[in-house]
Design a protein around this motif. Sequence first.
Motif, PDB file in Angstrom:
ATOM      1  N   TYR A  22      -0.959  29.719  34.904  1.00 54.56           N
ATOM      2  CA  TYR A  22      -1.248  28.576  34.592  1.00 54.56           C
ATOM      3  C   TYR A  22      -2.398  28.641  33.303  1.00 54.56           C
ATOM      4  CZ  TYR A  22      -2.186  28.938  39.691  1.00 54.56           C
ATOM      5  OH  TYR A  22      -2.502  28.831  41.208  1.00 54.56           O
ATOM      6  N   LYS A  23      -2.911  27.559  33.011  1.00 52.67           N
ATOM      7  CA  LYS A  23      -3.529  26.867  31.941  1.00 52.67           C
ATOM      8  C   LYS A  23      -5.118  26.631  32.146  1.00 52.67           C
ATOM      9  CE  LYS A  23      -1.250  22.401  30.471  1.00 52.67           C
ATOM     10  NZ  LYS A  23      -1.348  22.079  29.654  1.00 52.67           N
ATOM     11  N   PRO A  24      -5.655  27.209  31.126  1.00 57.54           N
ATOM     12  CA  PRO A  24      -5.995  27.829  30.216  1.00 57.54           C
ATOM     13  C   PRO A  24      -5.569  29.304  30.587  1.00 57.54           C
ATOM     14  CG  PRO A  24      -7.709  28.011  30.292  1.00 57.54           C
ATOM     15  CD  PRO A  24      -7.658  26.852  31.532  1.00 57.54           C
ATOM     16  N   PHE A  25      -4.915  29.799  29.913  1.00 56.06           N
ATOM     17  CA  PHE A  25      -4.137  31.426  30.477  1.00 56.06           C
ATOM     18  C   PHE A  25      -4.192  32.567  29.946  1.00 56.06           C
ATOM     19  CE2 PHE A  25      -1.135  30.071  26.233  1.00 56.06           C
ATOM     20  CZ  PHE A  25      -1.457  30.944  25.515  1.00 56.06           C
ATOM     21  N   HIS A  26      -4.404  33.856  30.718  1.00 56.68           N
ATOM     22  CA  HIS A  26      -5.001  34.967  30.271  1.00 56.68           C
ATOM     23  C   HIS A  26      -3.453  35.222  29.144  1.00 56.68           C
ATOM     24  CE1 HIS A  26      -6.355  38.189  29.968  1.00 56.68           C
ATOM     25  NE2 HIS A  26      -7.515  39.001  29.997  1.00 56.68           N
ATOM     26  N   PRO A  27      -3.814  35.779  27.389  1.00 54.90           N
ATOM     27  CA  PRO A  27      -3.113  36.226  27.272  1.00 54.90           C
ATOM     28  C   PRO A  27      -2.214  37.808  27.553  1.00 54.90           C
ATOM     29  CG  PRO A  27      -4.974  36.048  25.747  1.00 54.90           C
ATOM     30  CD  PRO A  27      -5.125  35.831  26.946  1.00 54.90           C
ATOM     31  N   GLU A  28      -3.251  38.954  28.301  1.00 55.66           N
ATOM     32  CA  GLU A  28      -2.226  39.607  29.187  1.00 55.66           C
ATOM     33  C   GLU A  28      -1.310  39.419  29.995  1.00 55.66           C
ATOM     34  OE1 GLU A  28      -4.454  42.937  29.482  1.00 55.66           O
ATOM     35  OE2 GLU A  28      -5.943  42.473  27.645  1.00 55.66           O
ATOM     36  N   GLU A  29      -1.973  37.738  31.259  1.00 52.14           N
ATOM     37  CA  GLU A  29      -1.348  37.731  31.940  1.00 52.14           C
ATOM     38  C   GLU A  29      -0.022  36.854  31.212  1.00 52.14           C
ATOM     39  OE1 GLU A  29      -2.877  34.962  34.208  1.00 52.14           O
ATOM     40  OE2 GLU A  29      -0.730  33.932  35.512  1.00 52.14           O
ATOM     41  N   LEU A  30       0.118  35.814  30.324  1.00 64.65           N
ATOM     42  CA  LEU A  30       1.367  35.383  29.664  1.00 64.65           C
ATOM     43  C   LEU A  30       2.607  36.261  28.927  1.00 64.65           C
ATOM     44  CD1 LEU A  30       2.872  32.581  28.596  1.00 64.65           C
ATOM     45  CD2 LEU A  30       1.580  32.892  26.409  1.00 64.65           C
ATOM     46  N   TYR A  31       2.210  37.256  28.109  1.00 70.50           N
ATOM     47  CA  TYR A  31       2.418  38.287  28.162  1.00 70.50           C
ATOM     48  C   TYR A  31       4.025  39.795  28.898  1.00 70.50           C
ATOM     49  CZ  TYR A  31       4.000  43.085  26.618  1.00 70.50           C
ATOM     50  OH  TYR A  31       4.169  44.187  25.343  1.00 70.50           O
ATOM     51  N   ALA A  32       2.417  39.381  30.127  1.00 66.15           N
ATOM     52  CA  ALA A  32       3.619  40.473  31.593  1.00 66.15           C
ATOM     53  C   ALA A  32       4.400  38.968  32.023  1.00 66.15           C
ATOM     54  CB  ALA A  32       2.070  40.474  32.490  1.00 66.15           C
ATOM     55  N   ARG A  33       4.343  37.915  32.235  1.00 68.07           N
ATOM     56  CA  ARG A  33       4.909  36.965  32.602  1.00 68.07           C
ATOM     57  C   ARG A  33       6.731  36.721  31.558  1.00 68.07           C
ATOM     58  NH1 ARG A  33       3.401  35.309  37.357  1.00 68.07           N
ATOM     59  NH2 ARG A  33       1.284  35.155  37.441  1.00 68.07           N
ATOM     60  N   LEU A  34       6.226  37.448  30.736  1.00 73.18           N
ATOM     61  CA  LEU A  34       7.329  36.755  29.405  1.00 73.18           C
ATOM     62  C   LEU A  34       8.124  38.193  29.146  1.00 73.18           C
ATOM     63  CD1 LEU A  34       5.425  35.174  26.669  1.00 73.18           C
ATOM     64  CD2 LEU A  34       7.280  33.804  28.360  1.00 73.18           C
ATOM     65  N   HIS A  35       7.347  39.510  29.691  1.00 73.02           N
ATOM     66  CA  HIS A  35       7.945  40.492  29.671  1.00 73.02           C
ATOM     67  C   HIS A  35       9.225  40.923  30.360  1.00 73.02           C
ATOM     68  CE1 HIS A  35       8.577  44.816  30.683  1.00 73.02           C
ATOM     69  NE2 HIS A  35       8.085  45.079  29.314  1.00 73.02           N
TER      70      HIS A  35
END
Length: 334
Positions: free
Chosen positions: A128-141
């Motif tokens: 979701y936007k605006p994203f939580h950086p840690e969530e974005l990191y986890a999904r990309l990971h």
Amino acid sequence: MTTSTPPMAPRPEPERKPWEEQSLRGRLLFVEDSQTSAAVTVHYLEQFGLQVRHVTTAEEALQILGSELDLVLSDFFLDGRLTGLDLVKRIRARDDDLALLPVLMLTSAEETDHRISSLRAGANDFVYKPFHPEELYARLHNLLALRHAYKKLYTQKKAMERLSVTDGLTNLYNKRFLNNEAPALLEQARSTGRPLALLVVDLDHFKYINDSFGHEYGDRTLKAVAQTLEEEFQEVDLIARYGGEEFVVVLDQADIGQAVLRAERLRRRIASLALAPPVTASVGITAQHADQPGRDYEQLFREADQALYKAKNSGRDRIAAWAWVHNRAEIHFP
Ligand SMILES: Nc1nc2c(ncn2[C@@H]2O[C@H](COP(=O)(O)OP(=O)(O)OP(=O)(O)O)[C@@H](O)[C@H]2O)c(=O)[nH]1
């Protein structure tokens, strides 16, 4: 009376972000038309450790899509005619390796329909936007782990495919590959009116070499001959190890005259290899010309084999070829 100062409470350690513990490795294509939100996102993506290429339209993204990429992160609405959904559909419709590139969609919480349509079209995940950086990191990971596992499998699959069509000792194509490919080459030659020649190359008295100098020496001899074949007939020609000490060469676009010249050059090269004892080869040659009666691959192979048999029987270390004289074919020693 002495007063003691109370011990100071330990200062809390500043919390370390997950990307400070483990940075992400990979190349990400980021598709986002808003420059302001793109700047913030790129900042985080780079902090995560990713190499980022940012474009503003799906059209641009499709143009630069390449096998060096590991991930796509795309907004749903984009500048240009295509949306993020179209981008996912076009990636998944590809017929190459890139069809499986992981795609993470950026959507707002209210865009339920877009999220569902993107997932159904093959997007792997969304944030979701605006994203939580840690969530974005986890999904990309997680998506990168998927990408790396897939790449490993793909490399192994390629290696297996290569192994299944090559001969382990000489690295030349094997008989199975030859038998699959040669009929197609012959058919192509016939339909375009081009000639095609076939050579069967067989080492002479190889049993004697093996028996007298050992199997390992025999193997080295086979490798040296295979290398000579590769040097002599490059790229466009199909070279295969047919069996033990027998090799087959398909000379695409060569007529019988050219095939004879090349076979004779090969025979001389093999005889002059720096091997002790020297090794010689006999070669049987045939060709299919547009003005001759059509034959299938098995028949051409039989012809080359018959010519080889004659070369062997008349002393070895020589070439024998079919020639058409007044509509009759016969074997001769050029
Ligand atoms: N070193 C080695 N020898 C092999 C391999 N495959 C087959 N051979 C040997 O190749 C020899 C072939 O012998 P023959 O078919 O009698 O042929 P030749 O001795 O070359 O006789 P002509 O073809 O009549 O000149 C046999 O001794 C096989 O054991 C291999 O991969 N490595």
